[in-house]
Design a protein around this motif. Structure first.
Motif, PDB file in Angstrom:
ATOM      1  N   VAL A  78      52.346  33.360 -47.934  1.00 22.49           N
ATOM      2  CA  VAL A  78      52.848  33.215 -46.603  1.00 22.49           C
ATOM      3  C   VAL A  78      52.820  31.679 -46.058  1.00 22.49           C
ATOM      4  O   VAL A  78      53.657  31.151 -45.463  1.00 22.49           O
ATOM      5  N   PHE A  79      51.712  30.931 -46.037  1.00 27.77           N
ATOM      6  CA  PHE A  79      51.377  29.824 -45.564  1.00 27.77           C
ATOM      7  C   PHE A  79      52.239  28.789 -46.590  1.00 27.77           C
ATOM      8  O   PHE A  79      52.575  27.715 -46.150  1.00 27.77           O
ATOM      9  N   GLY A  80      52.400  29.111 -47.963  1.00 22.38           N
ATOM     10  CA  GLY A  80      52.938  28.230 -48.941  1.00 22.38           C
ATOM     11  C   GLY A  80      54.215  27.932 -48.431  1.00 22.38           C
ATOM     12  O   GLY A  80      55.064  26.941 -48.243  1.00 22.38           O
ATOM     13  N   ARG A  81      55.079  29.316 -47.989  1.00 21.83           N
ATOM     14  CA  ARG A  81      56.305  29.305 -47.581  1.00 21.83           C
ATOM     15  C   ARG A  81      56.479  28.519 -46.092  1.00 21.83           C
ATOM     16  O   ARG A  81      57.318  27.529 -45.843  1.00 21.83           O
ATOM     17  N   LEU A  82      55.496  28.525 -45.337  1.00 19.44           N
ATOM     18  CA  LEU A  82      55.350  27.731 -44.080  1.00 19.44           C
ATOM     19  C   LEU A  82      55.396  26.590 -44.430  1.00 19.44           C
ATOM     20  O   LEU A  82      55.917  25.489 -43.620  1.00 19.44           O
ATOM     21  N   ALA A  83      54.332  26.139 -45.175  1.00 15.32           N
ATOM     22  CA  ALA A  83      54.278  24.523 -45.734  1.00 15.32           C
ATOM     23  C   ALA A  83      55.625  23.957 -46.150  1.00 15.32           C
ATOM     24  O   ALA A  83      55.876  22.815 -45.826  1.00 15.32           O
ATOM     25  N   PHE A  90      51.009  21.276 -40.474  1.00 19.69           N
ATOM     26  CA  PHE A  90      50.947  22.235 -39.614  1.00 19.69           C
ATOM     27  C   PHE A  90      50.155  23.475 -40.181  1.00 19.69           C
ATOM     28  O   PHE A  90      49.287  23.958 -39.427  1.00 19.69           O
ATOM     29  N   VAL A  91      50.407  23.588 -41.361  1.00 23.16           N
ATOM     30  CA  VAL A  91      49.553  24.763 -42.174  1.00 23.16           C
ATOM     31  C   VAL A  91      48.296  24.233 -42.396  1.00 23.16           C
ATOM     32  O   VAL A  91      47.184  25.129 -42.126  1.00 23.16           O
ATOM     33  N   LEU A  92      47.947  23.051 -42.367  1.00 22.10           N
ATOM     34  CA  LEU A  92      46.366  22.404 -42.683  1.00 22.10           C
ATOM     35  C   LEU A  92      45.892  22.630 -41.247  1.00 22.10           C
ATOM     36  O   LEU A  92      44.507  22.873 -41.320  1.00 22.10           O
ATOM     37  N   ILE A  93      46.443  22.511 -40.159  1.00 22.49           N
ATOM     38  CA  ILE A  93      45.501  22.650 -38.906  1.00 22.49           C
ATOM     39  C   ILE A  93      45.484  24.112 -38.484  1.00 22.49           C
ATOM     40  O   ILE A  93      44.279  24.610 -38.277  1.00 22.49           O
ATOM     41  N   THR A  94      46.450  24.873 -39.027  1.00 26.81           N
ATOM     42  CA  THR A  94      46.205  26.328 -38.588  1.00 26.81           C
ATOM     43  C   THR A  94      45.226  27.087 -39.465  1.00 26.81           C
ATOM     44  O   THR A  94      44.462  28.035 -39.076  1.00 26.81           O
ATOM     45  N   THR A  95      45.233  26.844 -40.698  1.00 27.18           N
ATOM     46  CA  THR A  95      44.198  27.303 -41.669  1.00 27.18           C
ATOM     47  C   THR A  95      42.987  26.927 -41.230  1.00 27.18           C
ATOM     48  O   THR A  95      41.936  27.818 -41.342  1.00 27.18           O
ATOM     49  N   MET A  96      42.731  25.653 -40.847  1.00 24.81           N
ATOM     50  CA  MET A  96      41.158  25.385 -40.471  1.00 24.81           C
ATOM     51  C   MET A  96      40.789  26.028 -39.341  1.00 24.81           C
ATOM     52  O   MET A  96      39.703  26.615 -39.392  1.00 24.81           O
ATOM     53  N   LEU A  97      41.723  26.164 -38.157  1.00 18.14           N
ATOM     54  CA  LEU A  97      41.049  27.089 -37.136  1.00 18.14           C
ATOM     55  C   LEU A  97      40.799  28.631 -37.634  1.00 18.14           C
ATOM     56  O   LEU A  97      39.987  29.004 -36.917  1.00 18.14           O
ATOM     57  N   LEU A 210      40.991  15.025 -36.172  1.00 19.97           N
ATOM     58  CA  LEU A 210      41.353  14.144 -37.380  1.00 19.97           C
ATOM     59  C   LEU A 210      42.464  14.747 -37.845  1.00 19.97           C
ATOM     60  O   LEU A 210      43.375  13.937 -38.215  1.00 19.97           O
ATOM     61  N   ARG A 211      42.945  16.026 -38.150  1.00 21.30           N
ATOM     62  CA  ARG A 211      43.804  16.541 -38.854  1.00 21.30           C
ATOM     63  C   ARG A 211      44.966  16.189 -37.856  1.00 21.30           C
ATOM     64  O   ARG A 211      46.327  16.168 -38.351  1.00 21.30           O
ATOM     65  N   ARG A 212      44.905  16.468 -36.499  1.00 17.00           N
ATOM     66  CA  ARG A 212      46.060  16.080 -35.712  1.00 17.00           C
ATOM     67  C   ARG A 212      46.862  14.786 -35.846  1.00 17.00           C
ATOM     68  O   ARG A 212      47.899  14.595 -35.582  1.00 17.00           O
TER      69      ARG A 212
END
Length: 441
Positions: A78-83, A90-97, A210-212
């Protein structure tokens, strides 16, 4: 034209290093939150499951650990397709939260004594959310770091992803050692085990800032920019992508089984099976993982010089030879765990340092993250997430040697897969996945 390129050429190294730091710090935090569960498994088992059978409770704790891993392939897809569509940042921020939210939930949830089996269910759900997010984080981080790295240093830069894995585990074990040394065992069992999960939730706020500020991968933006849509795309046959996925699954099978045995399970083995004091087991694991962590950039840089395949093959042979004697060395004496875990983890660091670069060099940009997300997550879920449970189960059955045999067999599979993969050191990632562009053996 040159005047517009030169400023970017000057600023790119600094901005890329900042992005590397932001990605790595977030990755360390996510692996810390993930590893904290394994570190405190004996205490979680005591409060989240029925104590009518303590052995069953511990097995149930590791079963929940394994279920979290089973969610990783779905998260990777799912996130691979989003990335691959919306970008790596975008994915690195979402998954961290999501990972932080799951960690905070574990830190405040009621126990089995308070609400019965519902506590076990809530724990399972929190780990499923974390596993889903972790699958996306791992795939995207491996892709992102490889894509922003200089081609001739991709192995060394890519090793930072595994530095984060070890770093998060070292941090979790350090917190575990500090807590068990600072308060009584009964206090750890009552409330102390919650501390690492609550710390992880709070630390996520710093990482978010940091990630933003990260920049998007140029390899991704160049591949998806509208200006390129008029140019004919280089199509890679589906069969070639599928072959790459199967080989990556096989390649990582022995790596991930050995990794999770020697990081997530071995301290529990020393405590539960050999009678080692919990604080001693934690600190020995911290030292061993810290030493292995220090070797990662060296292995990565070494692969930039001699190639990926020699280093990967050396791991397979070394682990096949050492797995049985190193596991047999561990007793109730702390030094035995230190020696065995250090040697094993330095060997595990060899392929770990190369995973980001090797996997990214196998797949084309347009499907890179989702292909890595599926292949890596499947392998980690099947062979890594099950390792602590399988180790504990086989030891309870009195055939602990079978768990070492299992790792040896998987390392044979790793060696075969590496032999079938071409050498990809230093290739242009824009041409990755295209057989004619690869460096031949």
């Amino acid at each position: 034209m040159a005047g517009t390129i030169e400023p970017d050429a000057v600023s790119a190294p600094t901005s890329k290093r900042r992005s590397l730091v932001a990605s790595t710090v977030g990755n360390v935090l996510e692996w810390y939150e993930w590893s904290a569960y394994a570190v405190f498994a004996p205490f979680i088992a005591a409060v989240m499951f029925s104590q009518d059978d303590p052995v069953s409770a511990l097995l149930s704790t590791f079963a929940v650990f394994a279920v979290g891993f089973l969610m990783r392939p779905l998260g990777g897809i799912v996130f691979g397709r989003l990335a691959d569509r919306r970008g790596r940042k975008f994915v690195l921020i979402t998954t961290m939260l999501m990972m932080a939210g799951g960690s905070f939930a574990i830190g405040i949830m009621p126990t089995y004594e308070s609400i019965g089996a519902l506590a076990s269910l809530l724990l399972l759900l929190a780990r499923m959310v974390q596993g889903f997010a972790h699958g996306g984080e791992s795939a995207t981080a491996n892709t992102y770091v490889a894509e922003i790295a200089p081609a001739d240093r991709r192995g060394m830069w890519g090793s930072i992803v595994f530095v984060a894995i070890f770093g998060g585990s070292v941090l979790a074990y350090t917190v575990g050692g500090a807590i068990t040394a600072s308060i009584s065992e009964s206090a750890v069992g009552e409330w102390g085990w919650r501390i690492p999960f609550l710390l992880g939730g709070v630390a996520a706020l710093v990482v978010l800032v940091l990630r933003r500020g990260m920049e998007e991968s140029e390899v991704f933006t160049d591949d998806t920019t509208p200006a390129e849509e008029s140019a004919p795309a280089v199509e890679v046959p589906r069969s070639q992508v599928v072959r790459g996925i199967l080989l990556v699954i096989a390649m990582t099978s022995g790596i991930t089984a050995a990794h999770y045995t020697w990081t997530s399970y071995v301290s529990t083995y020393a405590i539960a099976e050999q009678g080692m004091a919990a604080s001693s087991a934690y600190w020995m694991s911290v030292i061993a993982q810290a030493l292995a962590l220090a070797s990662l950039p060296l292995w990565g840089r070494f692969s930039d010089r001699i190639g990926r395949r020699p280093v990967l093959l050396a791991f397979a042979v070394a682990m096949i030879v050492l797995q049985f004697p190193l596991m047999g060395l561990i007793s109730d004496k702390p030094w035995t765990l230190l020696v065995a875990a250090t040697l094993a983890l330095v060997v595990v660091a060899m392929p770990g340092a190369l995973l980001s670069s090797t996997m990214s060099e196998v797949f084309p940009t347009r499907v890179r993250t989702q292909a890595i997300g599926f292949a890596y997550s499947i392998s980690v879920a099947v062979f890594g997430g099950s390792a602590p449970y399988l180790n504990q189960l086989l030891n309870n059955l009195g055939i602990g040697w079978a768990s070492s045999l299992y790792i040896v067999v998987l390392c044979v599979a790793t060696g075969v897969a590496v032999w079938l993969l071409p050498e990809t050191k230093g290739i242009d990632l824009a041409a990755a996945g295209s057989t004619p562009r690869r460096v031949r053996r």
